[in-house]
Scaffold this active site. Structure first.
Site, PDB file in Angstrom:
ATOM      1  N   GLY A 148      11.895 -12.884  17.205  1.00 28.44           N
ATOM      2  CA  GLY A 148      11.712 -11.920  16.134  1.00 28.44           C
ATOM      3  C   GLY A 148      12.481 -10.635  16.382  1.00 28.44           C
ATOM      4  N   THR A 149      12.926 -10.442  17.620  1.00 32.05           N
ATOM      5  CA  THR A 149      13.696  -9.245  17.957  1.00 32.05           C
ATOM      6  C   THR A 149      15.064  -9.320  17.301  1.00 32.05           C
ATOM      7  OG1 THR A 149      12.607  -9.313  20.122  1.00 32.05           O
ATOM      8  CG2 THR A 149      14.423  -7.762  19.853  1.00 32.05           C
ATOM      9  N   HIS A 169      13.505   2.620   8.549  1.00 29.31           N
ATOM     10  CA  HIS A 169      12.529   2.030   9.463  1.00 29.31           C
ATOM     11  C   HIS A 169      11.924   3.141  10.322  1.00 29.31           C
ATOM     12  CE1 HIS A 169      14.642  -1.686   8.412  1.00 29.31           C
ATOM     13  NE2 HIS A 169      13.633  -2.362   8.921  1.00 29.31           N
ATOM     14  N   LYS A 178      12.818   2.105  15.953  1.00 26.85           N
ATOM     15  CA  LYS A 178      13.686   0.935  15.801  1.00 26.85           C
ATOM     16  C   LYS A 178      15.106   1.326  16.186  1.00 26.85           C
ATOM     17  CE  LYS A 178      15.298  -2.605  12.553  1.00 26.85           C
ATOM     18  NZ  LYS A 178      15.209  -3.692  13.544  1.00 26.85           N
ATOM     19  N   GLY A 221      18.440  -6.200  10.780  1.00 26.08           N
ATOM     20  CA  GLY A 221      19.061  -7.522  10.687  1.00 26.08           C
ATOM     21  C   GLY A 221      18.932  -8.096   9.290  1.00 26.08           C
ATOM     22  N   THR A 222      17.827  -7.767   8.613  1.00 26.80           N
ATOM     23  CA  THR A 222      17.645  -8.217   7.235  1.00 26.80           C
ATOM     24  C   THR A 222      18.704  -7.603   6.330  1.00 26.80           C
ATOM     25  OG1 THR A 222      15.260  -8.383   7.609  1.00 26.80           O
ATOM     26  CG2 THR A 222      16.015  -8.339   5.317  1.00 26.80           C
TER      27      THR A 222
END
Length: 297
Positions: A121-122, A180, A184, A189-190
């Site tokens: 998930g990273t 974010h 972060k 990445g999204t």
């Protein structure tokens, strides 16, 4: 409150790495909520002292004690992994990684070396090398820039749109703003994945460096993020504007909190656990694969 102890070989145990970080902890709570068990040992950051924490999910009222071991204590972690495999079964131990972008590639190699299937998930790191290292080793993994079901569906739709109608927005200028929490470290990445599809639709020479990153509380509030979610949010706005400025298309996805990602992570673990039982050769899966199999609850 119930506390999970040792189970039989039919139980799936999850080594959630990155606690006590908030995203890793949220993922661990979601795993408990969805009937998974937490491994009693997990990896934490190199600068975090060894400690034992109690992960508690208030919804299911399930709890589990987890000993956090710094990533630098490699021998202790490897011994714990081997012991867990002996106790719960080779195919019943998986990892979740919510650590730090700088640790992504090294952690993936660690999982491959120790034959530990994982959900990454990273975000960040060298993504091409990440996929090559894991896929090249025929290792079981789910790697995706986003774990949220609805956002994954949106990404899949955009990818399909870009394939069917490339250049539909030719001459349109692309812009992206993403906010974010200030902890972060990397660009979303999204956002990168969505930009990839939007660039296929337009002919703009937009690059990841052109993404406007907000990592400041006041700027985030001005962007529309509720003040209560400064420590955990993901607000994204993408804009396509015609060359003469008379036509404007805008896409938004705004998430306050971490629950949507944590739930998707737990679903990815369950998906991967089933693949381990059915498939003899590992590969890298994405969250779109998880979505297509109806494994997102």
């Amino acid at each position: 409150m119930s506390s999970d102890g040792e189970g039989d070989k039919s139980d799936v145990y999850v080594m959630v790495n990155g606690m006590p970080g908030p995203m890793a902890t949220a993922a661990a709570e979601a795993c408990l909520r969805k009937g998974l068990k937490l491994a009693p040992t997990a990896m934490t950051g190199p600068d975090v002292p060894a400690m034992t924490i109690t992960v508690y999910d208030p919804i299911s009222e399930r709890a589990s004690d987890v000993k956090l071991v710094p990533s630098t204590a490699t021998e202790e972690l490897e011994a714990a992994i081997e012991g867990l495999k002996s106790a719960c079964g080779e195919k019943n131990l998986l990892a979740v990684d919510y650590t730090h972008p700088s640790a992504v590639n090294g952690n993936a190699l660690f999982y491959v070396k120790n034959k530990l299937p994982f959900v990454m998930g990273t975000t960040g790191g060298d993504r091409e090398k990440l996929i090559a290292d894991v896929d090249g080793a025929n290792h079981f993994a789910v790697i995706a820039p986003n774990m949220a079901k609805q956002i994954v569906a949106l990404q899949a739709g955009l990818e399909d749109l870009a394939k069917k109608y490339p250049g539909a927005f030719a001459s349109y200028k692309l812009a992206c703003v993403e906010s974010h929490q200030k902890t972060k470290a990397d660009t979303s990445g999204t956002a990168k994945a969505v930009i990839d599809s939007l660039k296929e639709l337009s002919d703009d020479e937009f690059t990841y460096d052109d993404i406007d990153m907000i990592r400041d509380d006041q700027a985030s509030i001005e962007f529309g993020v509720p003040e209560d979610y400064m420590t955990g949010h993901a607000f994204h706005t993408y804009t396509l504007t015609s060359a003469d400025g008379t036509v404007n298309f805008q896409l938004q996805h705004n998430v306050a909190g971490r629950t949507i990602y944590a739930e998707g992570t737990a679903d990815a673990v369950k998906f991967l656990a089933k693949k381990l039982q059915k498939e003899s050769t590992g590969k890298v899966y994405t969250m779109i694969n998880v979505l297509e199999e109806g494994a997102l609850e």
